[in-house]
Write an enzyme that holds these catalytic residues in place. Structure first.
Site, mmCIF file in Angstrom:
data_model
loop_
_atom_site.group_PDB
_atom_site.id
_atom_site.type_symbol
_atom_site.label_atom_id
_atom_site.label_comp_id
_atom_site.label_asym_id
_atom_site.label_seq_id
_atom_site.Cartn_x
_atom_site.Cartn_y
_atom_site.Cartn_z
ATOM 1 N N SER A 66 -20.718 13.970 -23.390
ATOM 2 C CA SER A 66 -20.988 14.243 -22.218
ATOM 3 C C SER A 66 -19.936 14.969 -21.200
ATOM 4 C CB SER A 66 -22.056 13.814 -21.891
ATOM 5 O OG SER A 66 -21.597 12.534 -21.148
ATOM 6 N N ASP A 70 -24.634 12.032 -9.635
ATOM 7 C CA ASP A 70 -25.205 10.429 -10.284
ATOM 8 C C ASP A 70 -24.247 9.310 -10.914
ATOM 9 O OD1 ASP A 70 -23.561 11.153 -12.292
ATOM 10 O OD2 ASP A 70 -24.449 11.706 -13.785
ATOM 11 N N HIS A 77 -21.206 10.859 -13.968
ATOM 12 C CA HIS A 77 -19.727 11.872 -14.370
ATOM 13 C C HIS A 77 -19.557 12.710 -13.737
ATOM 14 C CE1 HIS A 77 -24.220 12.498 -17.372
ATOM 15 N NE2 HIS A 77 -22.407 12.121 -18.486
#
Length: 343
Positions: A82, A247, A250
């Site tokens: 990610s 979040d 990240h």
């Protein structure tokens, strides 16, 4: 853990990866239950309502202003998880791929075609699939590949020898095909805001050990590494609201820009675009030639440190050049390609 002890552990992990050894436990069985409970609490905090934000599509051509008849665009491909994909930001121009492509175009004064095959949630064993995608067309082999991987290996407790084995194989295949390879090693997971003690300390220890072992494996296959650990360290600890996304797991747009500033000089050096005088070690910046395991251990503890192969194997193993390059600001692209066709 001292640099020398981390070097020994990294050497053992890399050797196990090369010769098919088993994993090296980073925590005893007595703490496994506590770690699992802590990890579940942190995961619930990070995931929030369980929704997985859409990753912006950033593939396409950057630096169109540098288009010259008869001169092909450079090809840049990102692989990994990610972090490589750019999860956590809303605009394509804020992803690491877009930032690196626009920065590379400015330095090379050539357009850059970006392709991103990274998969959020991927572990190192997904690199085999990603590399197959990248090398599926022999006529379009990238000039340079950037890999960011490792965080999910730690959180999912993949044996580090297995993790390094998959990464090393990916680098070997890409280098054999003719691509330069730069790997952003495992970030320091001890900086994630929701993670408490003792998981925070163990996560930091595990991720730095993996980062050092990754460096050994990558350098031995002809790639270069840039440590991302400390980019998710002091700067993220000092500015968690600024450098982490909504979040709190990240990176935010500023966080990705910080990582891109560290990786871009190494990309340019790999492609021969950096001034020759900057390739010589600068003693004042504590650069120099070291056994690869020691260079890997030092890099794992300092943001943006580059390690690349330098000398043949000696009595203490392969030698590497450790560089602490000055970071270059990477401006966010003014526009982002709307069509990935032709990439």
């Amino acid at each position: 853990m001292t640099s020398m002890s981390r070097a020994r552990v990294a050497r053992r992990i890399a050797a196990g990866a090369a010769y098919g050894g088993g994993g090296i436990g980073l925590a005893g069985a007595a703490v496994v239950g506590l770690l699992v409970a802590e990890a579940q609490l942190a995961r619930r905090h990070v995931n929030g309502n369980g929704e997985n934000p859409r990753v912006p599509q950033a593939d396409g051509l950057y630096g169109r202003a540098y288009t010259t008849p008869g001169v092909e665009a450079l090809r840049l491909t990102l692989l990994g998880d990610s972090t490589a994909a750019g999860q956590g930001v809303r605009r394509a121009g804020q992803t690491p791929g877009a930032l690196l492509a626009s920065g590379l175009a400015a330095v090379a004064e050539r357009p850059v075609k970006l392709r991103n095959v990274a998969l959020p949630g991927a572990q190192s064993d997904d690199l085999d699939r990603q590399v197959a995608l990248v090398l599926g067309d022999a006529d379009r082999v990238p000039d340079i590949c950037v890999i960011m991987i490792g965080a999910n290996d730690v959180t999912n407790r993949m044996p580090p020898t297995r993790s390094v084995r998959h990464l090393s194989a990916a680098v070997r295949r890409l280098r054999t095909a003719g691509a330069e390879v730069v790997v952003g090693t495992c970030p320091d997971l001890g900086t994630i805001e929701p993670v408490g003690q003792p998981l925070r300390w163990l996560a930091r220890r595990a991720s730095r050990q993996l980062a050092a072992a990754q460096t050994i494996g990558v350098v031995e296959q002809g790639g270069r590494t840039v440590s991302l650990g400390d980019l998710l360290g002091p700067e993220f600890e000092a500015n968690p609201r600024e450098l982490f996304g909504p979040d709190h797991y990240h990176p935010s747009a500023e966080g990705y820009a910080t990582a891109a500033m560290a990786v871009l000089p190494t990309m340019c050096a790999a492609l021969g675009l950096w001034p020759a005088e900057e390739e010589r070690p600068d003693v004042a910046r504590r650069e120099g030639f070291l056994p690869v395991a020691r260079a890997a251990a030092e890099a794992a503890s300092e943001a943006g440190t580059e390690v690349t192969a330098a000398m043949p194997t000696g009595p203490r193993g392969p030698w590497a050049l450790l560089k602490r390059r000055r970071r270059r600001r990477v401006p966010e692209p003014e526009t982002t390609p709307t069509s990935p066709s032709g990439v």
